[in-house]
Design an enzyme around this catalytic site. Sequence first.
Site, short mmCIF file in Angstrom:
data_model
loop_
_atom_site.label_atom_id
_atom_site.label_comp_id
_atom_site.label_asym_id
_atom_site.label_seq_id
_atom_site.Cartn_x
_atom_site.Cartn_y
_atom_site.Cartn_z
N LYS A 78 41.86 30.02 39.89
CA LYS A 78 40.64 30.45 40.57
C LYS A 78 40.81 31.91 40.98
CE LYS A 78 37.60 29.11 44.43
NZ LYS A 78 37.38 28.14 45.53
N SER A 153 32.91 25.69 45.76
CA SER A 153 33.00 27.03 45.20
C SER A 153 33.94 27.13 44.00
CB SER A 153 33.47 28.00 46.28
OG SER A 153 34.81 27.72 46.65
N SER A 177 35.30 22.47 48.43
CA SER A 177 35.20 23.31 47.23
C SER A 177 36.10 22.92 46.07
CB SER A 177 35.49 24.77 47.60
OG SER A 177 34.36 25.34 48.23
#
Lengths: 491, 95
Positions: A78, A153, A177
């Site tokens: 990420k 997210s 997330s």
Amino acid sequence: MSMHTLSISQMAKGLREGEFTSEALTRHYLARIEELDDEYNSYITVTPEIAIEQAKAADELIATGNAGVLTGIPIAHKDIFCTKGVRTSAGSKMLDNFISPYDATAVSKLAQSGMVMLGKTNMDEFAMGSTNESSFYGATTNPFNTDMIPGGSSGGSAAAVAALLAPVATATDTGGSIRQPASHCGLTGIKPTYGAVSRFGMIAFASSLDQGGVVARTAEDAALVLDAMMGHDPLDSTSNPTASPATTASLGDSLQGKTIGVPTQFLSDNLDADVKRVFDETRATLESLGAQFKETDLAAAEQAVATYYVIAPAEASANLSRYDGVKFGYRCKDPQDLQDLYLRSRSEGFGDEVKRRILVGTYALSAGYYDAYYRKAQQVRALLTQQILAAFEGVDMIMGPTAPTPAYELGDKVNDPVATYLEDMFTIPANLSGIPAISFAAGFTESGLPIGMQLMAPHYGEAALLNAAHQFQLATNFHVQAVEKVLEVQA
Amino acid sequence: MALDHETLQKVARLAQLGLSNDDADRLNSDLNNILSMIDSLQTIDTDGIQPMAHPLGFNQPLRDDVVTHQDNREQLLANAPATEDGHILVPKVID
């Protein structure tokens, strides 16, 4: 079987037995990203040079016979994890030009275990969002239906793994997330105990809630990677001195005699019908594996969203004050004076959702409102945590849906922040209380969108969660169907 | 607690964010929706409850104060928007 549908242990076996090399495996994934990612926008940055170099080093190590199970296995990170010499943007214009001078501890631990970095995945700006639509680099789409949100997210990590553009990916979870995108993309995603994975080099959103973890296609894959990520880190002062037990060791345990609590608050009458059906089916499967279910009370969960949306913005407003246009990140053109430099760099560098949260947080911390909002929220957080820990008395795990609905269309809730916030109602309690929680693919809607179920355990209970999901996956094939459905869409 | 324009602009100044009138109009209703959602906390009795700062209740650990040296000056300066002779440049602060 194609290389991109292999599990980590199958890949490790193929590498060890010389069926293919890490370089070939890595090039295969890089080619898929090149060919398919325009459709998903799941990567912000692809790092082919680093990937090939790491793959070649892995192949040399494998040839000596000293490789571990993760040696030569590709992974995506990420874009909130700092990666040395590579842009680390956190999905924001503010950090579009930021080249990290060091690796996050999670990244360096995975590199030391021999994993190969394919690139950096898309995300909501500074991890603020549940749809991936707040990214400066454009929204990510859901591989099951590209009109739909992937969740957020960590939507880029989830979409990349679901679309078979990475075998596994790192992710972070402040209010859901990791788990919510895992649920929307048919994956297994685990948020470990607060402090189990070092936050060093993980760009801060809300420091008392942020936790790194993994999204993977199976619980076994997630366990292998999580074990390599966890561990005490002197560079993170909130890193747990007590190590969580290795999760892979528990993957064979029986669920016989385990008790799973179901909070009545998680199964209200207005829950989505498909989500309710999948919950009931999951419960029946786990019962057939020997688990017993009982009702638990989690009344405080009803205040979780409100509590979170005071604490998270307050901590974000403090954390994001470092972005001032001086030492790194975006700087406005032709600043008139220092004040103008701060003001315009921040106003031009942050997107709307980040500004909303900074403003709410600044207000909640400002003179005259601190007691009414921030202190009050921290007190409610204490109450809620007491109630959650009490709910585990006589119960090994707590189960409920991960999200109240399956993935919805991109753009649906873009003008209604509160409606989006309420989507986090089932995931937030684990962040507030610091307990581990997992989401695993448990079924589909009629139109073929995945639905995930969530299990929570007391602090340091990652191994029990991954094992429960693993036992479920041994008895069902939703994780296999998920791959088949995506391959059908891609064909 | 509803937020009026004047308060919003004051909070924006505290946060070093510049808001045009359009921005302020757009954000004001969003923020008031958020504030009315979080106002539900006021109904909860929290008398005598210690505010919680760390999810596992840990205190900040102490470490030995040891001198370390990290040779990364060039890398750090490379990320600065404007530099000269190893310094970061900002607009003139004092006349």
